[in-house]
Write a protein that holds these residues in place. Structure first.
Motif, PDB file in Angstrom:
ATOM      1  N   MET A  86     -75.050 -21.968 -22.694  1.00 47.72           N
ATOM      2  CA  MET A  86     -75.145 -20.990 -21.544  1.00 47.72           C
ATOM      3  C   MET A  86     -75.830 -19.722 -21.983  1.00 47.72           C
ATOM      4  O   MET A  86     -76.918 -19.407 -21.494  1.00 47.72           O
ATOM      5  CB  MET A  86     -73.905 -20.791 -20.834  1.00 47.72           C
ATOM      6  N   VAL A  87     -75.405 -19.068 -23.064  1.00 48.35           N
ATOM      7  CA  VAL A  87     -75.876 -17.661 -23.374  1.00 48.35           C
ATOM      8  C   VAL A  87     -77.155 -17.850 -24.030  1.00 48.35           C
ATOM      9  O   VAL A  87     -77.985 -16.726 -24.059  1.00 48.35           O
ATOM     10  CB  VAL A  87     -74.569 -17.234 -24.277  1.00 48.35           C
ATOM     11  N   SER A  88     -77.384 -18.851 -24.745  1.00 49.68           N
ATOM     12  CA  SER A  88     -78.819 -18.745 -25.267  1.00 49.68           C
ATOM     13  C   SER A  88     -79.906 -18.947 -24.543  1.00 49.68           C
ATOM     14  O   SER A  88     -80.880 -18.332 -24.527  1.00 49.68           O
ATOM     15  CB  SER A  88     -78.739 -20.107 -26.462  1.00 49.68           C
ATOM     16  N   HIS A  89     -79.442 -19.583 -23.267  1.00 45.79           N
ATOM     17  CA  HIS A  89     -80.583 -19.751 -22.198  1.00 45.79           C
ATOM     18  C   HIS A  89     -80.823 -18.302 -21.610  1.00 45.79           C
ATOM     19  O   HIS A  89     -81.651 -17.851 -21.294  1.00 45.79           O
ATOM     20  CB  HIS A  89     -80.405 -20.802 -21.237  1.00 45.79           C
ATOM     21  N   THR A  93     -84.453 -16.154 -21.762  1.00 42.83           N
ATOM     22  CA  THR A  93     -85.108 -15.921 -20.695  1.00 42.83           C
ATOM     23  C   THR A  93     -85.136 -14.252 -20.502  1.00 42.83           C
ATOM     24  O   THR A  93     -85.756 -13.869 -19.483  1.00 42.83           O
ATOM     25  CB  THR A  93     -84.744 -16.892 -19.322  1.00 42.83           C
ATOM     26  N   ARG A  94     -84.710 -13.655 -21.369  1.00 37.08           N
ATOM     27  CA  ARG A  94     -84.532 -12.070 -21.318  1.00 37.08           C
ATOM     28  C   ARG A  94     -86.033 -11.470 -21.078  1.00 37.08           C
ATOM     29  O   ARG A  94     -86.168 -10.698 -20.258  1.00 37.08           O
ATOM     30  CB  ARG A  94     -83.812 -11.637 -22.620  1.00 37.08           C
ATOM     31  N   VAL A  95     -87.106 -12.057 -21.905  1.00 38.08           N
ATOM     32  CA  VAL A  95     -88.290 -11.297 -21.418  1.00 38.08           C
ATOM     33  C   VAL A  95     -89.023 -11.563 -20.485  1.00 38.08           C
ATOM     34  O   VAL A  95     -89.641 -11.065 -19.622  1.00 38.08           O
ATOM     35  CB  VAL A  95     -89.257 -11.933 -22.740  1.00 38.08           C
ATOM     36  N   SER A  96     -88.997 -12.990 -19.932  1.00 39.78           N
ATOM     37  CA  SER A  96     -89.489 -13.462 -18.923  1.00 39.78           C
ATOM     38  C   SER A  96     -88.928 -13.059 -17.390  1.00 39.78           C
ATOM     39  O   SER A  96     -89.854 -12.944 -16.478  1.00 39.78           O
ATOM     40  CB  SER A  96     -89.897 -14.783 -19.017  1.00 39.78           C
ATOM     41  N   ILE A  97     -87.606 -12.974 -17.365  1.00 46.08           N
ATOM     42  CA  ILE A  97     -86.964 -12.717 -16.294  1.00 46.08           C
ATOM     43  C   ILE A  97     -86.076 -11.440 -16.459  1.00 46.08           C
ATOM     44  O   ILE A  97     -85.022 -11.356 -17.185  1.00 46.08           O
ATOM     45  CB  ILE A  97     -86.011 -13.742 -15.893  1.00 46.08           C
ATOM     46  N   LEU A  98     -86.741 -10.105 -15.982  1.00 47.20           N
ATOM     47  CA  LEU A  98     -85.952  -8.889 -16.271  1.00 47.20           C
ATOM     48  C   LEU A  98     -84.897  -8.913 -15.410  1.00 47.20           C
ATOM     49  O   LEU A  98     -83.983  -7.990 -15.999  1.00 47.20           O
ATOM     50  CB  LEU A  98     -87.173  -7.895 -16.108  1.00 47.20           C
ATOM     51  N   VAL A 104     -79.266 -14.773 -14.687  1.00 50.98           N
ATOM     52  CA  VAL A 104     -78.002 -15.375 -14.896  1.00 50.98           C
ATOM     53  C   VAL A 104     -77.854 -16.717 -13.770  1.00 50.98           C
ATOM     54  O   VAL A 104     -77.412 -17.648 -14.284  1.00 50.98           O
ATOM     55  CB  VAL A 104     -76.847 -14.455 -14.567  1.00 50.98           C
ATOM     56  N   LEU A 105     -78.423 -16.228 -12.646  1.00 45.79           N
ATOM     57  CA  LEU A 105     -78.346 -17.229 -11.595  1.00 45.79           C
ATOM     58  C   LEU A 105     -79.202 -18.407 -11.909  1.00 45.79           C
ATOM     59  O   LEU A 105     -78.545 -19.529 -11.994  1.00 45.79           O
ATOM     60  CB  LEU A 105     -78.893 -16.848 -10.298  1.00 45.79           C
ATOM     61  N   LEU A 106     -80.460 -18.384 -12.381  1.00 49.11           N
ATOM     62  CA  LEU A 106     -81.457 -19.416 -12.630  1.00 49.11           C
ATOM     63  C   LEU A 106     -80.989 -20.075 -14.031  1.00 49.11           C
ATOM     64  O   LEU A 106     -81.044 -21.160 -14.095  1.00 49.11           O
ATOM     65  CB  LEU A 106     -82.856 -18.791 -12.972  1.00 49.11           C
ATOM     66  N   GLY A 107     -80.215 -19.166 -15.059  1.00 54.87           N
ATOM     67  CA  GLY A 107     -79.829 -19.841 -15.946  1.00 54.87           C
ATOM     68  C   GLY A 107     -78.842 -20.624 -15.873  1.00 54.87           C
ATOM     69  O   GLY A 107     -78.573 -21.834 -16.742  1.00 54.87           O
ATOM     70  N   SER A 108     -77.951 -20.050 -14.862  1.00 55.58           N
ATOM     71  CA  SER A 108     -76.448 -21.182 -14.731  1.00 55.58           C
ATOM     72  C   SER A 108     -77.031 -22.510 -14.124  1.00 55.58           C
ATOM     73  O   SER A 108     -76.571 -23.445 -14.389  1.00 55.58           O
ATOM     74  CB  SER A 108     -75.522 -20.459 -13.903  1.00 55.58           C
ATOM     75  N   VAL A 109     -77.871 -22.377 -13.127  1.00 51.32           N
ATOM     76  CA  VAL A 109     -78.487 -23.619 -12.589  1.00 51.32           C
ATOM     77  C   VAL A 109     -79.199 -24.452 -13.535  1.00 51.32           C
ATOM     78  O   VAL A 109     -78.814 -25.660 -13.412  1.00 51.32           O
ATOM     79  CB  VAL A 109     -79.289 -23.084 -11.340  1.00 51.32           C
TER      80      VAL A 109
END
Length: 174
Positions: A86-89, A93-98, A104-109
């Motif tokens: 979870m956390v690695s995702h 995506t830190r750079v592409s989704i500011l 968090v929502l997209l990563g969780s899904v």
């Protein structure tokens, strides 16, 4: 008497091995994420996993034994693995989704399926051991009960609480 002494010796060994393993996991998580707070966030899932294992033992009427302790160690590995997924995702995506909330929502899904697959595969794989009655069942049963019970609570924690705490930590960063 000899069996009791062997169990006491094994329990003492586990009391030394588990903290060493947790420290090693912390070091590996720190080297992976280069962040103590993120490493501690993932390790924060461990108490919930342990709580689920203890509750499962209590509900089933089993006792804490050496096989159950081995189950706790296996449970720690799976709980940490799911947290890392979870956390690695989130971090990738830190750079592409500011926006933190969107990340968090997209990563969780996106990580819902891999985390559920990891947990349910382990649970269904151990389910026959819970109902085993043949020779060796007294060893296999507590191990399986601990892992299944702990996976239920740690999976819920990974899917719901970990993203919320990650989002809170990210918003507090300067």
């Amino acid at each position: 008497g000899g069996e009791f002494e062997n169990q006491q010796r094994a329990a003492n060994n586990l009391l030394m091995v588990v903290p060493a393993a947790l420290l090693l996991i912390l070091i590996i998580l720190f080297s992976t994420f280069r962040s103590v707070p993120l490493a501690l966030l993932i390790l924060g899932n461990i108490p919930f996993a342990l709580m689920g294992g203890v509750i499962a033992l209590f509900i089933s009427g089993e006792y804490l034994s050496v096989p159950a302790s081995v189950g706790f160690i296996a449970l720690l590995g799976i709980a940490v693995l799911n947290g890392v997924v979870m956390v690695s995702h989130f971090e990738q995506t830190r750079v592409s989704i500011l926006d933190v909330a969107e990340r968090v929502l997209l990563g969780s899904v996106k990580r819902l399926r891999p985390i559920l697959m990891t947990a349910t595969t382990a649970m269904f794989g151990l389910l026959p051991l819970v109902f085993a009655t043949g020779p060796g069942a007294e060893i296999q049963k507590p191990l399986a009960i601990v892992v299944i019970g702990g996976l239920i609570t740690s999976t819920i924690t990974t899917l719901y609480l970990l993203p919320l705490v990650y989002q809170y930590m990210e918003k507090r960063k300067p």
